[in-house]
Design a protein around this motif. Structure first.
Motif, PDB file in Angstrom:
ATOM      1  N   ALA A  31      32.672  25.024   8.028  1.00 28.38           N
ATOM      2  CA  ALA A  31      33.297  26.004   8.923  1.00 28.38           C
ATOM      3  C   ALA A  31      33.762  25.414  10.251  1.00 28.38           C
ATOM      4  O   ALA A  31      34.762  25.860  10.814  1.00 28.38           O
ATOM      5  CB  ALA A  31      32.304  27.141   9.196  1.00 28.38           C
TER       6      ALA A  31
ATOM      7  N   PHE B 203      30.304  16.101  13.086  1.00 29.45           N
ATOM      8  CA  PHE B 203      29.303  15.371  13.882  1.00 29.45           C
ATOM      9  C   PHE B 203      28.452  14.469  12.988  1.00 29.45           C
ATOM     10  O   PHE B 203      27.244  14.393  13.126  1.00 29.45           O
ATOM     11  CB  PHE B 203      28.372  16.355  14.622  1.00 29.45           C
TER      12      PHE B 203
ATOM     13  N   LEU C 171      17.812  25.851  18.428  1.00 31.55           N
ATOM     14  CA  LEU C 171      17.214  24.618  18.910  1.00 31.55           C
ATOM     15  C   LEU C 171      15.891  24.922  19.583  1.00 31.55           C
ATOM     16  O   LEU C 171      15.780  25.884  20.341  1.00 31.55           O
ATOM     17  CB  LEU C 171      18.138  23.968  19.943  1.00 31.55           C
TER      18      LEU C 171
ATOM     19  N   ARG D 106      20.279  20.818  12.530  1.00 30.40           N
ATOM     20  CA  ARG D 106      20.795  22.033  13.185  1.00 30.40           C
ATOM     21  C   ARG D 106      22.312  22.165  13.181  1.00 30.40           C
ATOM     22  O   ARG D 106      22.816  23.237  13.484  1.00 30.40           O
ATOM     23  CB  ARG D 106      20.353  22.064  14.661  1.00 30.40           C
ATOM     24  N   CYS D 107      23.047  21.095  12.982  1.00 31.52           N
ATOM     25  CA  CYS D 107      24.496  21.163  13.222  1.00 31.52           C
ATOM     26  C   CYS D 107      25.351  20.733  12.024  1.00 31.52           C
ATOM     27  O   CYS D 107      26.394  21.321  11.765  1.00 31.52           O
ATOM     28  CB  CYS D 107      24.892  20.293  14.420  1.00 31.52           C
TER      29      CYS D 107
ATOM     30  N   CYS E 126      27.388  22.770   9.223  1.00 33.36           N
ATOM     31  CA  CYS E 126      28.746  23.266   9.499  1.00 33.36           C
ATOM     32  C   CYS E 126      29.664  22.176  10.047  1.00 33.36           C
ATOM     33  O   CYS E 126      30.871  22.221   9.813  1.00 33.36           O
ATOM     34  CB  CYS E 126      28.715  24.391  10.521  1.00 33.36           C
TER      35      CYS E 126
ATOM     36  N   TRP F 125      30.118  36.096  13.697  1.00 36.14           N
ATOM     37  CA  TRP F 125      28.967  35.449  13.066  1.00 36.14           C
ATOM     38  C   TRP F 125      28.081  36.524  12.478  1.00 36.14           C
ATOM     39  O   TRP F 125      27.503  37.317  13.207  1.00 36.14           O
ATOM     40  CB  TRP F 125      28.157  34.671  14.101  1.00 36.14           C
TER      41      TRP F 125
ATOM     42  N   LYS G  33      26.038  29.204  23.064  1.00 35.36           N
ATOM     43  CA  LYS G  33      27.129  29.459  22.117  1.00 35.36           C
ATOM     44  C   LYS G  33      26.857  28.755  20.779  1.00 35.36           C
ATOM     45  O   LYS G  33      27.208  29.254  19.716  1.00 35.36           O
ATOM     46  CB  LYS G  33      28.449  28.957  22.724  1.00 35.36           C
ATOM     47  N   MET G  34      26.262  27.578  20.853  1.00 34.71           N
ATOM     48  CA  MET G  34      25.921  26.801  19.667  1.00 34.71           C
ATOM     49  C   MET G  34      24.441  26.403  19.740  1.00 34.71           C
ATOM     50  O   MET G  34      23.962  26.092  20.832  1.00 34.71           O
ATOM     51  CB  MET G  34      26.784  25.526  19.588  1.00 34.71           C
ATOM     52  N   PRO G  35      23.743  26.286  18.633  1.00 39.01           N
ATOM     53  CA  PRO G  35      24.191  26.739  17.311  1.00 39.01           C
ATOM     54  C   PRO G  35      24.208  28.266  17.240  1.00 39.01           C
ATOM     55  O   PRO G  35      23.477  28.914  17.988  1.00 39.01           O
ATOM     56  CB  PRO G  35      23.116  26.165  16.380  1.00 39.01           C
ATOM     57  N   PRO G  36      25.047  28.820  16.350  1.00 42.77           N
ATOM     58  CA  PRO G  36      25.166  30.276  16.283  1.00 42.77           C
ATOM     59  C   PRO G  36      23.939  30.919  15.636  1.00 42.77           C
ATOM     60  O   PRO G  36      23.721  30.777  14.444  1.00 42.77           O
ATOM     61  CB  PRO G  36      26.420  30.491  15.430  1.00 42.77           C
TER      62      PRO G  36
ATOM     63  N   ALA H  36      27.923  23.856  25.227  1.00 41.42           N
ATOM     64  CA  ALA H  36      27.713  24.859  24.173  1.00 41.42           C
ATOM     65  C   ALA H  36      26.223  25.142  23.952  1.00 41.42           C
ATOM     66  O   ALA H  36      25.839  26.281  23.704  1.00 41.42           O
ATOM     67  CB  ALA H  36      28.375  24.400  22.869  1.00 41.42           C
TER      68      ALA H  36
ATOM     69  N   ALA I 270      31.210  18.859  25.613  1.00 38.36           N
ATOM     70  CA  ALA I 270      31.314  20.194  25.005  1.00 38.36           C
ATOM     71  C   ALA I 270      29.983  20.587  24.351  1.00 38.36           C
ATOM     72  O   ALA I 270      29.584  21.756  24.381  1.00 38.36           O
ATOM     73  CB  ALA I 270      32.438  20.214  23.975  1.00 38.36           C
ATOM     74  N   ILE I 271      29.281  19.608  23.785  1.00 38.39           N
ATOM     75  CA  ILE I 271      27.977  19.895  23.163  1.00 38.39           C
ATOM     76  C   ILE I 271      26.997  20.362  24.242  1.00 38.39           C
ATOM     77  O   ILE I 271      26.281  21.357  24.071  1.00 38.39           O
ATOM     78  CB  ILE I 271      27.440  18.644  22.425  1.00 38.39           C
TER      79      ILE I 271
END
Ligand code: HEC
Length: 401
Positions: A44, A49, A89, A34-35, A38, A325, A70-73, A65, A61-62
């Protein structure tokens, strides 16, 4: 009497001891799928990670997010459509990430984790068979507005080529607002050419299913349509395109179409202005993917199919559009759209001061190339029978993105 015991058993089954969750055993498999596409060098995201040492400082922060979304976009409402490149996710994956952070982000035993996922350095697709780039660096000044640039390169292909994977890579992501690459007979012009591939933030490369490919005719030129935005620092860009050829001719040709509305005018301060488009399909096609394009006032976007029977269906719903995005949504299963089907799109714009991206809520806004103008394009790709001739091949019309 047994009810409380049962409840306790269910509780423990659903929430394993947080201390069980470790980086290598539980987190790496999620990061890989998933991460890391990028979050690795050259891609980008600004941080990698790949390893525990790189990821550990970002643990808090993970957590934030993934909880905020906010993540994943990923912006498609999961109730409509299943997409092969879905980054979102699963609820369980989200829980595991949060449990890991809450239990102190332990490393665990590397031997319990999967092998590193193989990536091609510099590309998201595997090693390209051929790479074309702009013939020279294009200088971008520190400030001001640039017109779209059209830069052509000859392919020197001596035979028709079927392309099954293609990726456009900006030289400097900081200034490339978008890039579109078309293929056509001459080095001049843009309309009447076939759309080949594009780049915009958050867009994944095109990877077609076996038997599907785009066609580039012998002797074609590629034209890069470059939209640069200045960012306070003078720089240079040389955008590239990489392709992987199909090993045999495709049975289905991928063709880019769009459903757009050009004649609209968004009133000042309007928080919820709707623009609709409708495009009739004059032959049977299989829908393979979609992408919404609006600028800074874009708020939501929806694709629908209205079938000849009158029934309709939501194909893709983006309830919160984000200009930063603009992913392409590739369907897991191509969908037959019989002749006479209409693709309808609804775009909603927020021209109020509550839209933090709005450059000027007092402006009346209509179609235009720059980010402070607006656009309304529902891009969609279809697969057609490669053996039949098709009027859809007459050329790329949405040349004004
Ligand atoms: C399509 C590319 C992409 C994918 C996939 C992606 N990220 Fe990101 N991520 C970015 C970019 C670009 C940034 C920096 C810009 C930003 O913060 O929006 C970022 C920033 C972040 C940040 C910093 C956020 C902040 O507020 O500063 C975290 C944490 C993060 N990503 C976690 C993740 C996790 C966890 C995953 C996978 C579950 C993931 N990302 C998947 C592109 C991606």
């Amino acid at each position: 009497m047994t009810a409380p015991l049962l409840a306790a058993a269910v509780f423990w089954a659903t929430f394993p001891l947080a201390a069980d969750v470790t980086f290598h055993k539980d987190i790496v498999p999620i990061l890989q799928t998933r991460c890391q596409g990028c979050h690795r060098p050259g891609e980008a995201a600004p941080m990698s990670f790949l390893t525990y040492r790189e990821t550990r400082p970002w643990a808090k922060a993970i957590r934030a997010a993934v909880l905020s979304g906010k993540m994943p976009p990923w912006f498609a409402d999961p109730r409509h459509g299943k997409f092969v490149n879905d980054l979102s996710l699963a609820p369980r994956e989200k829980e595991i990430l949060v449990e890991w952070v809450d239990s102190g982000a332990p490393e665990g035993d590397p031997s319990q984790g999967p092998a590193a996922r193989p990536f091609t350095e510099g590309w998201k697709i595997p090693n390209p068979d051929v790479i074309f780039e702009m013939p020279q660096d294009f200088p971008i000044p520190a400030s001001g507005t640039l017109d779209y640039q059209y830069i052509s390169v000859p392919t020197h292909f001596t035979e028709d080529k079927w392309v099954e994977m293609v990726e456009v890579r900006p030289g400097d992501r900081g200034v490339v607002h978008h890039a579109i690459v078309t293929a056509g007979a001459g080095a001049e012009g843009f309309s009447g050419r076939q759309y080949l591939a594009g780049y915009a933030p958050g867009m994944s490369p095109q990877i077609w299913k076996p038997g599907q490919a785009r066609l580039i005719k012998a002797g074609s030129y590629l034209t890069f349509q470059m939209h640069y935005t200045t960012n306070g620092k003078a720089t240079r860009d040389r955008t590239r395109i990489g392709m992987i050829f199909a090993k045999k001719p495709a049975s289905q040709q991928i063709v880019a179409l769009s459903s757009s509305a050009y004649w609209f005018s968004i009133p000042p301060q309007d928080p919820n202005y709707r623009v609709e488009s409708s495009t009739m399909l004059r032959e049977d096609v299989h829908l393979v993917g979609m992408r919404a394009h609006m600028h800074l006032r874009g708020k939501s976007f929806q694709f629908r199919a209205v079938y000849p029977t009158g029934e309709s269906e939501i194909l893709l719903d983006i309830p919160r559009y984000d200009f930063e995005w603009q992913p392409y949504y590739y369907l897991e299963t191509p969908k037959l759209l019989p002749r006479g089907t209409r693709i309808e799109c609804t775009a909603v714009y927020d021209n109020s001061a509550n839209n933090p991206r709005n450059p000027d809520p007092k402006a009346e806004v209509s179609w235009g190339p720059q980010s402070w103008d607006e656009m309304m394009i529902g891009w969609f790709d279809v697969a057609i029978d490669a053996a039949k001739s098709s009027r859809l091949l007459r050329g790329f019309r949405g040349a004004v993105e």
